[in-house]
Design a protein around this motif. Structure first.
Motif, PDB file in Angstrom:
ATOM      1  N   PRO A 124       0.843  -1.202   0.000  1.00 21.17           N
ATOM      2  CA  PRO A 124       0.000   0.000   0.000  1.00 21.17           C
ATOM      3  C   PRO A 124       0.880   1.254   0.000  1.00 21.17           C
ATOM      4  N   LEU A 125       0.525   2.215  -0.843  1.00 24.97           N
ATOM      5  CA  LEU A 125       1.324   3.443  -0.949  1.00 24.97           C
ATOM      6  C   LEU A 125       0.378   4.644  -0.997  1.00 24.97           C
ATOM      7  N   ARG A 126       0.673   5.621  -0.171  1.00 22.91           N
ATOM      8  CA  ARG A 126      -0.194   6.818  -0.077  1.00 22.91           C
ATOM      9  C   ARG A 126       0.355   7.906  -1.001  1.00 22.91           C
ATOM     10  N   ASP A 127       0.050   7.772  -2.291  1.00 25.14           N
ATOM     11  CA  ASP A 127       0.574   8.751  -3.249  1.00 25.14           C
ATOM     12  C   ASP A 127      -0.423   9.072  -4.356  1.00 25.14           C
ATOM     13  N   VAL A 128      -1.714   8.873  -4.093  1.00 25.97           N
ATOM     14  CA  VAL A 128      -2.737   9.251  -5.061  1.00 25.97           C
ATOM     15  C   VAL A 128      -3.220  10.653  -4.699  1.00 25.97           C
ATOM     16  N   PRO A 129      -2.951  11.656  -5.537  1.00 24.50           N
ATOM     17  CA  PRO A 129      -3.274  13.033  -5.151  1.00 24.50           C
ATOM     18  C   PRO A 129      -4.765  13.329  -5.183  1.00 24.50           C
ATOM     19  N   ILE A 130      -5.231  13.970  -4.136  1.00 20.18           N
ATOM     20  CA  ILE A 130      -6.589  14.514  -4.088  1.00 20.18           C
ATOM     21  C   ILE A 130      -6.537  16.017  -4.307  1.00 20.18           C
ATOM     22  N   SER A 131      -5.536  16.657  -3.709  1.00 20.31           N
ATOM     23  CA  SER A 131      -5.333  18.093  -3.882  1.00 20.31           C
ATOM     24  C   SER A 131      -3.855  18.414  -3.706  1.00 20.31           C
TER      25      SER A 131
ATOM     26  N   HIS B 132      -3.670  22.798   1.911  1.00 22.62           N
ATOM     27  CA  HIS B 132      -4.228  21.541   2.426  1.00 22.62           C
ATOM     28  C   HIS B 132      -3.990  20.428   1.404  1.00 22.62           C
ATOM     29  N   ARG B 133      -2.766  19.915   1.373  1.00 22.88           N
ATOM     30  CA  ARG B 133      -2.465  18.807   0.475  1.00 22.88           C
ATOM     31  C   ARG B 133      -3.128  17.536   0.988  1.00 22.88           C
TER      32      ARG B 133
END
Length: 251
Positions: free
Chosen positions: A202-209, A214-215
């Motif tokens: 699992p990798l937390r690198d899908v951009p929402i903003s 507020h990234r």
């Protein structure tokens, strides 16, 4: 459905997924957020603009030349104007930072999705609205980023069929000269029907903003597999070498 292929190569690259404060790390390969940011820059989108359509593209990357890790210890001071000497002088020191990079690395990145969106991305990569960089603004690409847009193929098919993009120096390394083909690692967005090979991460690198106020990022599951590609520097079997043959007689 179509696939957009990119070549990500440069003296330095840095693809952080969890860097905070004074320690700025890098992954072993490009992140989805970094490549989506590159496409957003080419399209002329600002940090506050939505990137939902780009983040929805399926992403994969092939490691053609892994490069080496480089660590840079940085110091910085604020500048202030000294009216007596009429010049800028060093002021208070800013926090010390350590930044990590990949040196001399080459990757092939692939994005799969809507043909119209990928066509717009391909058109702007050669004439981007904002400068392109490989993870950080200090890391410009060393060559043309766009490889091409391919229709009626899947992401894995495109990554497995594309020729080896490593530098000629790397391809000519003694480790590969005797190999007719080489195995390259592929990391890609796992879907329900994908089995993959080995382990999933699992990798937390899908951009929402990308907004600096507020990234936001969400998680994806990264699967691993390999691609076998032809080695253009293959020299075949070497004949036995007799150093005494140059003398023209037996010794």
């Amino acid at each position: 459905m179509a696939v957009l292929l990119l070549k990500l190569a440069g003296p330095l690259q840095s693809w952080g997924s969890s860097s905070r404060f004074t320690e700025r790390g890098t992954e072993h390969e490009p992140t989805k957020s970094g490549v989506v940011g590159l496409l957003a820059a080419a399209l002329g989108r600002y940090r506050t603009d939505p990137v939902d359509d780009l983040a929805a593209l399926r992403f994969g990357v092939r490691i053609d030349q892994p490069g080496t890790f480089l660590s840079d210890f940085q110091t910085e001071h604020k500048r202030k104007w000294d009216s007596q000497s009429a010049r800028w002088v060093s002021g208070d020191a800013l926090p010390l930072t350590r930044r990590h990079y990949l040196a001399d690395a080459v990757f092939v990145a692939a994005l799969e999705g809507d043909l119209g969106l990928l066509q717009r991305c391909a058109e702007t990569l050669d004439a981007p609205a904002f400068p392109l960089f490989l993870g950080r603004r200090s890391c410009p690409p060393a060559c043309r980023v766009l490889i091409g847009l391919f229709e009626n193929v899947t992401l894995l098919q495109a990554l497995r069929s594309h020729p080896w993009e490593a530098s000629e120096r790397y391809q000519g390394n003694w480790k590969f000269r005797g190999k007719e083909s080489v195995d390259l690692e592929i990391l890609y967005d796992k879907q329900g029907s994908d089995e993959g090979e080995g382990y999933d991460v699992p990798l937390r690198d899908v951009p929402i903003s990308f907004s600096q106020e507020h990234r936001q990022y969400s998680f994806r599951t990264v699967a691993h597999t390999t691609a076998t590609v032809r080695n253009p520097k293959y020299v075949g079997a070497q004949a036995d070498h007799d150093p005494w043959s140059a003398l023209g007689k037996e010794v």
